[in-house]
Design an enzyme around this catalytic site. Structure first.
Site, PDB file in Angstrom:
ATOM      1  N   GLU A   1      49.991  56.315  43.937  1.00 12.68           N
ATOM      2  CA  GLU A   1      50.535  57.459  44.668  1.00 12.68           C
ATOM      3  C   GLU A   1      50.211  58.698  43.853  1.00 12.68           C
ATOM      4  O   GLU A   1      50.096  58.650  42.626  1.00 12.68           O
ATOM      5  CB  GLU A   1      52.052  57.289  44.822  1.00 12.68           C
ATOM      6  CG  GLU A   1      52.753  58.404  45.587  1.00 12.68           C
ATOM      7  CD  GLU A   1      52.207  58.653  47.003  1.00 12.68           C
ATOM      8  OE1 GLU A   1      51.112  59.234  47.125  1.00 12.68           O
ATOM      9  OE2 GLU A   1      52.896  58.283  47.970  1.00 12.68           O
TER      10      GLU A   1
ATOM     11  N   ALA B   1      55.457  68.819  50.829  1.00 13.97           N
ATOM     12  CA  ALA B   1      56.858  68.926  51.213  1.00 13.97           C
ATOM     13  C   ALA B   1      57.648  69.326  49.975  1.00 13.97           C
ATOM     14  O   ALA B   1      57.323  68.912  48.867  1.00 13.97           O
ATOM     15  CB  ALA B   1      57.366  67.578  51.736  1.00 13.97           C
TER      16      ALA B   1
ATOM     17  N   ASP C   1      49.373  71.070  50.654  1.00 14.62           N
ATOM     18  CA  ASP C   1      49.382  70.105  51.768  1.00 14.62           C
ATOM     19  C   ASP C   1      49.847  70.675  53.106  1.00 14.62           C
ATOM     20  O   ASP C   1      50.636  70.033  53.817  1.00 14.62           O
ATOM     21  CB  ASP C   1      50.257  68.889  51.395  1.00 14.62           C
ATOM     22  CG  ASP C   1      49.719  68.124  50.201  1.00 14.62           C
ATOM     23  OD1 ASP C   1      48.715  68.558  49.600  1.00 14.62           O
ATOM     24  OD2 ASP C   1      50.311  67.091  49.846  1.00 14.62           O
TER      25      ASP C   1
ATOM     26  N   ASP D   1      46.437  66.351  50.836  1.00 16.61           N
ATOM     27  CA  ASP D   1      46.658  64.926  50.661  1.00 16.61           C
ATOM     28  C   ASP D   1      45.480  64.272  51.394  1.00 16.61           C
ATOM     29  O   ASP D   1      45.174  64.648  52.535  1.00 16.61           O
ATOM     30  CB  ASP D   1      48.007  64.573  51.325  1.00 16.61           C
ATOM     31  CG  ASP D   1      48.749  63.450  50.639  1.00 16.61           C
ATOM     32  OD1 ASP D   1      48.623  63.309  49.403  1.00 16.61           O
ATOM     33  OD2 ASP D   1      49.496  62.720  51.339  1.00 16.61           O
TER      34      ASP D   1
ATOM     35  N   SER E   1      50.432  53.777  49.487  1.00 12.98           N
ATOM     36  CA  SER E   1      51.682  54.385  49.963  1.00 12.98           C
ATOM     37  C   SER E   1      51.929  54.164  51.450  1.00 12.98           C
ATOM     38  O   SER E   1      52.971  54.562  51.963  1.00 12.98           O
ATOM     39  CB  SER E   1      51.672  55.898  49.692  1.00 12.98           C
ATOM     40  OG  SER E   1      50.856  56.583  50.625  1.00 12.98           O
TER      41      SER E   1
ATOM     42  N   LYS F   1      43.501  65.231  46.996  1.00 16.50           N
ATOM     43  CA  LYS F   1      44.214  64.355  46.067  1.00 16.50           C
ATOM     44  C   LYS F   1      44.702  63.117  46.795  1.00 16.50           C
ATOM     45  O   LYS F   1      44.759  63.098  48.022  1.00 16.50           O
ATOM     46  CB  LYS F   1      45.419  65.104  45.476  1.00 16.50           C
ATOM     47  CG  LYS F   1      46.473  65.413  46.513  1.00 16.50           C
ATOM     48  CD  LYS F   1      47.600  66.235  45.934  1.00 16.50           C
ATOM     49  CE  LYS F   1      48.592  66.620  46.998  1.00 16.50           C
ATOM     50  NZ  LYS F   1      49.317  65.488  47.570  1.00 16.50           N
TER      51      LYS F   1
ATOM     52  N   HIS G   1      49.142  58.474  56.880  1.00 15.63           N
ATOM     53  CA  HIS G   1      49.055  59.934  57.024  1.00 15.63           C
ATOM     54  C   HIS G   1      47.869  60.466  56.228  1.00 15.63           C
ATOM     55  O   HIS G   1      47.457  59.856  55.235  1.00 15.63           O
ATOM     56  CB  HIS G   1      50.351  60.614  56.542  1.00 15.63           C
ATOM     57  CG  HIS G   1      50.611  60.401  55.085  1.00 15.63           C
ATOM     58  ND1 HIS G   1      51.181  59.251  54.581  1.00 15.63           N
ATOM     59  CD2 HIS G   1      50.333  61.169  53.998  1.00 15.63           C
ATOM     60  CE1 HIS G   1      51.262  59.333  53.264  1.00 15.63           C
ATOM     61  NE2 HIS G   1      50.742  60.476  52.877  1.00 15.63           N
TER      62      HIS G   1
ATOM     63  N   HIS H   1      43.950  60.554  51.800  1.00 16.11           N
ATOM     64  CA  HIS H   1      44.044  59.132  51.458  1.00 16.11           C
ATOM     65  C   HIS H   1      42.970  58.281  52.133  1.00 16.11           C
ATOM     66  O   HIS H   1      42.602  58.536  53.283  1.00 16.11           O
ATOM     67  CB  HIS H   1      45.402  58.584  51.906  1.00 16.11           C
ATOM     68  CG  HIS H   1      46.596  59.205  51.241  1.00 16.11           C
ATOM     69  ND1 HIS H   1      46.717  59.325  49.878  1.00 16.11           N
ATOM     70  CD2 HIS H   1      47.739  59.726  51.763  1.00 16.11           C
ATOM     71  CE1 HIS H   1      47.892  59.882  49.590  1.00 16.11           C
ATOM     72  NE2 HIS H   1      48.519  60.148  50.716  1.00 16.11           N
TER      73      HIS H   1
ATOM     74  N   CYS I   1      55.447  66.643  47.304  1.00 19.81           N
ATOM     75  CA  CYS I   1      54.243  67.184  46.645  1.00 19.81           C
ATOM     76  C   CYS I   1      54.472  68.553  46.023  1.00 19.81           C
ATOM     77  O   CYS I   1      53.908  68.854  44.969  1.00 19.81           O
ATOM     78  CB  CYS I   1      53.076  67.168  47.616  1.00 19.81           C
ATOM     79  SG  CYS I   1      52.542  65.460  47.948  1.00 19.81           S
TER      80      CYS I   1
HETATM   81  C1  VGL Z   1      53.613  64.016  50.656  1.00 19.11           C
HETATM   82  C2  VGL Z   1      54.695  62.067  51.220  1.00 19.11           C
HETATM   83  C3  VGL Z   1      53.516  61.365  51.108  1.00 19.11           C
HETATM   84  C4  VGL Z   1      53.693  65.498  50.441  1.00 19.11           C
HETATM   85  C5  VGL Z   1      52.425  63.331  50.528  1.00 19.11           C
HETATM   86  O1  VGL Z   1      52.668  66.200  50.627  1.00 19.11           O
HETATM   87  O2  VGL Z   1      54.794  65.982  50.090  1.00 19.11           O
HETATM   88  N1  VGL Z   1      54.735  63.388  50.980  1.00 19.11           N
HETATM   89  N2  VGL Z   1      52.394  62.010  50.762  1.00 19.11           N
HETATM   90 ZN    ZN Z   2      50.488  61.023  50.912  1.00 22.58          ZN
END
Ligand code: VGL
Ligand code: ZN
Length: 230
Positions: free
Chosen positions: A128, A165, A11, A51, A59, A121, A96, A53, A169
């Site tokens: 989530e 993060a 990500d 990521d 989420s 993903k 996001h 979405h 993830c």
């Molecule tokens: C993530 C919060 C929401 C990540 C993804 O990539 O860590 N964190 N969606």
């Molecule tokens: Zn996300």
């Protein structure tokens, strides 16, 4: 001993990076030079995850009613859409990485020419999905990516994980990699956390599961001779 390492870059997208990311992780961009250096090493597979979405993803705080819809703070309970008895608590976020938007793009400094695969993903709006392997539900799992088959088909033995993060993830991808039976390594220098104060807790989980956190020098040392040891 057989050693076939894969690198998974989690990500590294605009929305997770300063200065403009909707869910910017402090220092998120700073890891790119190290990640690009790792991408020059002879991994057997190099995979980026995104990521990705839909706008109505579960989420997003904006898709829930007040008062329990405060991004970064509110936690909601979601039911497995295939089994109402299985529930999960999950945190709400600002919108996001909406598919097709700038925020969902890999950041341009990243040397994307090196990737063999790019995994998207979090596309099922009902669940989530922090892990690049699957959503957290187990009975049954709702959504799986191609990541496990890709790694198994390539004969991968060891998975090295970097990106964003560290506390979401990256963490859940590492945990699932271990559950899939891979020797799992997180290159700590090449991750950043949404909440750095949560990292001791994350590292405790890693220790319990046999996931190892290593520095960049150790990672380079292990991979640079891969063709000799394979
Ligand atoms: C993530 C919060 C929401 C990540 C993804 O990539 O860590 N964190 N969606
Ligand atoms: Zn996300």
């Amino acid at each position: 001993m057989l050693f076939k390492p894969a690198l998974i870059v989690v990500d590294l997208q605009e929305d997770f990076c300063p200065p403009d990311g909707a869910l910017a992780v402090q220092g998120g961009r700073d890891i790119v030079p190290l990640v690009n250096d790792l991408l020059t090493l002879p991994f057997h597979a190099k995979v980026a995850t995104k990521d990705y979405h839909p706008p109505d993803h579960i989420s997003f705080a904006s898709n829930h009613e007040p008062p329990n819809n405060v991004p970064f703070i509110s936690v909601i309970t979601i039911k497995n859409p295939l089994n109402a008895e299985e529930v999960e608590e999950t945190r709400l976020w600002p919108d996001h990485c909406v598919r097709g938007t700038k925020g969902a793009e890999l950041i341009p400094e990243l040397d994307t020419s090196k990737f063999d695969h790019i995994i998207e993903k979090g596309q099922d709006k009902r669940v989530e999905m922090y892990s690049a392997f699957a959503d957290p539900f187990l009975s049954p799992t709702v959504s799986r990516s191609e990541l496990a088959p890709i790694l198994h088909d390539a004969g991968v033995t060891d998975v090295y994980i970097v990106g964003l993060a560290a506390d979401y993830c990256v963490k859940y991808t590492a945990v699932d990699a271990r559950k899939h039976g891979f020797n799992t390594w997180v290159v700590g220098d090449a991750t950043r956390a949404v909440d750095p104060s949560s990292l001791p807790e994350v590292y405790k989980v890693y220790e319990e599961m046999g996931i190892r956190v290593i520095g960049k020098d150790d990672a380079f040392q292990r991979i640079k001779d891969v063709d000799r040891v394979a």
